[in-house]
Design a protein around this motif. Structure first.
Motif, PDB file in Angstrom:
ATOM      1  N   GLU A 890      44.401  45.544  42.418  1.00  0.00           N
ATOM      2  CA  GLU A 890      43.806  45.747  43.742  1.00  0.00           C
ATOM      3  C   GLU A 890      42.490  46.430  43.533  1.00  0.00           C
ATOM      4  OE1 GLU A 890      46.579  47.884  46.157  1.00  0.00           O
ATOM      5  OE2 GLU A 890      48.057  46.255  46.114  1.00  0.00           O
ATOM      6  N   SER A 891      41.457  45.764  44.023  1.00  0.00           N
ATOM      7  CA  SER A 891      40.142  46.348  43.710  1.00  0.00           C
ATOM      8  C   SER A 891      39.069  45.764  44.626  1.00  0.00           C
ATOM      9  CB  SER A 891      39.779  46.058  42.245  1.00  0.00           C
ATOM     10  OG  SER A 891      38.446  46.432  42.019  1.00  0.00           O
ATOM     11  N   GLU A 892      37.985  46.514  44.735  1.00  0.00           N
ATOM     12  CA  GLU A 892      36.783  45.988  45.381  1.00  0.00           C
ATOM     13  C   GLU A 892      35.603  46.331  44.488  1.00  0.00           C
ATOM     14  OE1 GLU A 892      35.979  46.867  49.628  1.00  0.00           O
ATOM     15  OE2 GLU A 892      38.144  47.263  49.690  1.00  0.00           O
ATOM     16  N   THR A 893      34.552  45.492  44.589  1.00  0.00           N
ATOM     17  CA  THR A 893      33.394  45.741  43.726  1.00  0.00           C
ATOM     18  C   THR A 893      32.810  47.132  44.026  1.00  0.00           C
ATOM     19  OG1 THR A 893      32.956  43.421  44.146  1.00  0.00           O
ATOM     20  CG2 THR A 893      31.349  44.608  42.805  1.00  0.00           C
ATOM     21  N   GLY A 894      32.598  47.886  42.977  1.00  0.00           N
ATOM     22  CA  GLY A 894      31.983  49.198  43.128  1.00  0.00           C
ATOM     23  C   GLY A 894      32.922  50.333  43.498  1.00  0.00           C
TER      24      GLY A 894
END
Lengths: 907, 97
Positions: A890-894
């Protein structure tokens, strides 16, 4: 006083005229210019239905039962309405299969059965005798009456004379001579008698005119038109009931059964079948006959009642037989010429019936009874004869003699005491027995031979028991006990009240029981037995006759070997050499010669020609006696069994096939795609692996070469280079190990050591192993592992590998300064959840799945240089999945990334 | 014969059967005599004649229609097949066009 000479001379002259017409008709037919090939002659020939029964008997019946004479003509009218549906089928079948008689038709329909055809012939022979007898009676009675002119009185019964003084006997003899002259001059391969048809057409015109003339005279000369006539009748106490329906015996039920009987008899009396079907020149003629024939019946019946009522009014004292009113009225009015005309009209009506019926019947007896027996009994003798046409003619002539004499005997012993119509109806009921096997056989393919045999014999026995035997008994010929008290004294077997069925008139009673047995036997017999292939073939050919365009279907059935010369010999034996040569020439002309070894088409052609001469069943026997190895295989039968069904089946199979093909090709396409994908993956894998291997190898080799080239390198420099070499070697080893692991996992050859393990200790170990990494990059590690041990089933080493991999990945992607990694272990609804969180650059959502693919490396663009082997996550995924767990990101850029592993386990 | 004509003929047959049987027939079993002719006979012969007239109309009209239709389409196909005397091979039905 009218001299016998005048009467006999004019009768002979009239017969001579008919003979002349017949002769002329045959001449024209042989020349190919038929005079009967038009719908009007065809319609007039159908009027052979109107025999002495119509000419004399209708009036006789009307004089006692009023309207009761009409159903006999209303029935055929209704049948004519159905011509296009029923008759056209029969005609088409008859032409295609060269059928020559009604026995042949039924035999052919049920698998060319000789037994059935013979049975039909026997039934016809017995059934038709009453009918022939009434014609003889009518001729004799009218002759005896006329010769007393101008006196009119009831006649002495001729059977009181000995045979040699009996007028009827001489009439029979004369008729035998004429019939043989008319009907058996040569063997025709279609059994058609164009000349006789022409003569019948003429006499039909003649009898109609004669009868109508009497009608007009009675109605308009004896009385002042129909109004006056009916007025007189209505005022007469005896005659008034004749104008109402109540006088009809059997009431409305009798009326209905009589209508039905005559509908069937009209089609299925042998001579009717002959003129309607066999003598039909062109199907299109049926169309005109549909309305023209009912019109004829209408016309000939128009004056029946006026004549009957006129006769009753004129001969009040009842000393004149009502059956002779037609003749007696002109005599009483002293009109000798008209009386003579009427006599000739009645003579021709009766004589033409006898001649046509016996010629037809003798053909049936010859083709369907005698020849089959001869063929079976003594085939060798028959095969030795060179020309059998003489034998055939001989059999037929004998047949004619026997039939007419039997008719005379029936007249003398049985029907003398009956009115004309009463005897005739017995024959009608016999002819109606053929309706079920023909009509049901026309529309129901499953009807088979066994059913037809059961039905026909049942119907025939009931007919004989309920109509023929009682009629004989009542004439005192056999005992009447069984009529009055039932057979063996059983009430239930009384022939006029079978099984206690009372209150029906004898005809309706007989029709009911015989039809019940006939139809029931046919239907149930067919349902309960299997037809053989030939029956199936014939059945479907008959039922589908209008659907088929080509009719050479059963030529497939001959698969034998025979010399053409043998076929020719066979044909010439039955048709005579001249006709056989003609037939073969025609075949050669149409088919461009004929082969030395006859093919199935030629065999079939010969069979059909023979069928014309000796009937279908006998023809088949003859052909199969010379054709060697005739085989009727079920496959061949199936090819022709049902064309339409077959086409349907074929297209259905095609559809199925194309469907299967489509499915197969789709599968193939899919497999191909998968192969191509695998191929692409393999290529990619190899190129990636080689690339990944080359990178460390290149640096190892470069540094080694530097070291080799500079032996006096500074120690510090050298150890730095060596440590790079060691590191790169380690990376290479790791890479190779991972590739091997991957391959093992993928191929399922890896060994798992499942055991109870403590997840918390395991994570702690992994942290300890990677602590150096955290120190090197100055990344802070935050642990949230809880206090209690977490026991699950799993492979310790592999799971450690997963955690190390996740931790080292997290370290790798942490920023240079302020890197922070959190590892957390917590329960999550029946499962244990391990989270590894970093604060690195994060992973774009479109990459979330891709990072678990082999050699996929994120952030090449960001980091410039790959930081791992690209195999860590795929291996971790397989290990976790082996433990029935799940791994995802689970991730988002930055915003950093969180890798989550869920493993099953009790809390 | 055209489909419509076949339907007419079927209807005609059913009407014919109904008209000359119980109970319709019983309606005309009376002593009344129109034009001096007993009603029962008058009715039976009239029904018979009407049946024939309608038959003529149906059959002949159907034939005329078929003729004009085949003329329009330029086809000279004959209905059924003819059999001039004595020539067995002309008994074959025509091949479908």
């Amino acid at each position: 006083m009218m001299g016998d000479g005048i009467i006999i001379a004019s009768a002979l002259a009239y017969m001579g005229l008919l003979f002349g017409i017949a002769y002329y008709g045959d001449q024209r037919a042989d020349a190919g210019r038929s005079i009967i090939a038009n719908p009007y002659i065809y319609t007039l020939s159908l009027a052979i239905y109107c025999t002495a029964w119509t000419f004399y008997g209708s009036v006789g019946l009307a004089a006692v039962s009023g309207v009761d004479f009409l159903p006999v003509y209303l029935g055929p009218t209704l049948m004519a309405v159905l011509f296009w549906f029923v008759l056209r089928r029969i005609v088409r079948i008859t032409k295609v299969h060269r059928i020559t008689s009604i026995a042949d038709f039924i035999g052919s329909r049920y698998g060319k059965s000789g037994l059935l055809a013979g049975m039909v012939t026997l039934i016809v022979m017995l059934g038709i005798l009453p009918y022939i007898s009434i014609q003889l009676k009518a001729i004799a009675a009218s002759f005896s009456l006329l010769r007393q002119y101008p006196e009119v009185s009831r006649l002495a019964i001729s059977t009181q004379h000995p045979v040699w003084m009996d007028t009827t006997f001489f009439v029979a003899l004369v008729l035998i001579v004429f019939t043989i002259l008319f009907g058996t001059r040569h063997i025709d391969n279609t059994e058609r008698h164009e000349g006789m048809v022409a003569a019948v057409a003429f006499e039909s015109m003649f009898k109609l005119l004669a009868f109508m003339l009497v009608g007009v005279v009675v109605t308009f000369m004896l009385f002042d038109g129909p109004g006056d006539l009916f007025q007189h009748a209505a005022e007469h106490p005896d005659l008034a009931p004749l104008l109402r329906f109540e006088v009809v015996p059997g009431g409305y039920g009798g009326w209905l059964s009589l209508t039905f009987l005559s509908m069937m008899a009209f089609l299925f009396l042998p001579r009717q079948f002959q003129v309607l079907v066999v003598e039909n020149v062109n199907e299109a003629h049926i169309r005109k006959a549909i309305w023209l024939f009912p019109l004829y019946l209408f016309a000939i019946n128009l004056f029946v009642l006026p004549i009957a009522l006129g006769g009753r009014l004129m001969f009040n004292n009842g000393d004149v037989d009502a059956d002779t009113f037609v003749l007696a009225l002109p005599m009483a009015e002293h009109m000798p010429m008209l009386a003579l005309l009427v006599f000739l009209g009645g003579l021709s009506a009766a004589a033409s019936m006898i001649m046509f019926e016996t010629v037809t019947l003798s053909t049936m007896v010859c083709n369907d009874l005698v020849m089959p027996i001869l063929l079976r009994a003594n085939p060798r003798w028959l095969a030795g004869q060179t020309d059998l046409s003489g034998l055939l003619l001989g059999i037929r002539r004998v047949g004619i003699v026997i039939l007419i004499l039997l008719g005379y005997l029936y007249f003398r012993f049985v029907s003398e005491s009956y009115a004309l119509v009463t005897s005739g109806l017995v024959s009608f009921a016999a002819a109606a027995q053929f309706a079920p096997p023909i009509l049901i056989g026309l529309f129901w393919k499953r009807a088979n031979r066994r059913g037809a045999l059961i039905g026909l014999s049942g119907g025939f026995l009931v007919w004989a028991y309920t109509l023929l035997l009682p009629a004989m008994a009542r004439s005192g010929w056999i005992g009447t006990d069984f009529v009055d008290t039932g057979l063996l004294g059983l009430e239930l077997l009384k022939p006029y009240a079978l099984f206690g069925l009372k209150n029906l008139d004898p005809y309706m009673h007989s029709v009911f029981w015989s039809m019940l047995l006939n139809i029931g036997g046919l239907v149930f017999g067919s349902m309960l037995s299997q037809p053989d292939p030939l029956e199936q073939v014939q059945g479907s050919q008959f039922v589908d006759i209008l659907k088929r365009e080509r009719h050479d279907g059963d030529s497939l059935l001959w698969r034998g070997v025979v010399e053409t010369a043998e076929l020719y010999d066979l044909l010439s034996r039955f048709l005579g050499p001249q006709r056989a040569t003609e037939a073969f020439d025609r075949y050669a002309h149409d088919h461009g010669g004929y082969p030395l070894q006859a093919d199935s088409r030629l065999i079939h052609y010969t069979e059909r020609l023979l069928a014309g001469a000796i009937g279908a069943a006998s023809a088949r026997v003859m052909i199969s006696s010379i054709v060697m190895g005739e085989v009727l295989s079920i496959e061949e039968v199936m090819t022709i069994l049902d064309e339409s069904t077959q086409v349907l089946e074929y297209s259905r199979r095609l559809e199925q096939k194309s469907g299967e093909l489509e499915a197969a090709s789709a599968e193939l396409r899919e497999a191909n795609n998968r192969l191509r994908e695998l191929d692409r993956l393999k290529d990619e894998f190899i190129s990636t692996v080689t690339h990944e291997l080359r990178t460390p190898l290149t640096s190892i080799r470069a540094f080694s070469e530097i070291l080799l080239a500079n032996p006096d390198m500074e120690v510090e420099q050298r150890s730095k280079f060596l440590s790079i070499i060691v590191k790169e070697s380690e990376r290479l080893t790791r890479l190779i190990n991972q590739v091997l692991d991957m391959a093992k996992i993928d191929s399922g050859r890896i060994e798992w050591h499942m055991d109870e393990i403590d997840l918390r200790t395991l994570i702690q170990d992994a942290i300890n192993s990677t602590s150096q990494l955290f120190c090197d990059k100055a990344v802070a590690l935050h642990e949230e592992l809880g206090d209690a041990p977490v026991i699950i089933d799993g492979d310790h080493d592999r799971l450690t590998q997963v955690i190390i991999n996740l931790l080292s990945n997290a370290v790798k992607f942490c920023p240079e300064q302020g890197g922070k990694v959190t590892i957390r272990l917590q329960p999550s609804s029946n499962r244990w959840r391990i989270e590894v969180i970093d604060n690195g650059p994060g992973i774009a959502s479109d990459q979330h799945k891709l990072i678990f693919e082999k050699f996929h490396q994120v952030s090449n663009a960001h980091a410039g240089k790959p930081k791992g082997t690209g195999l860590g996550l795929p291996i971790s995924q397989r290990i976790v999945e082996y433990h029935n767990g799940r791994i995802w990101v689970e991730s988002e850029t930055g915003k950093g990334a969180m890798f989550i592993v869920e493993l099953p386990g009790t809390l | 014969m055209r489909q419509q004509s076949r339907e007419y003929i079927t209807i005609l047959f059913i009407c014919g059967v109904l008209a000359i049987n119980y109970p319709v027939l019983d309606l005309f079993n009376r002593s009344w005599a129109p034009l001096g002719i007993p009603l029962l006979y008058f009715y039976l012969y009239l029904a018979w004649f009407v049946l024939i007239v309608v038959l003529i109309m149906v059959v002949e009209r159907s034939e005329i229609r078929e003729l004009t239709e085949s003329h329009k389409s330029g086809a000279t196909r004959t209905k059924g097949f003819s059999r001039p005397g004595g020539d067995p091979d002309t008994h074959e039905p025509p091949e479908s066009p």
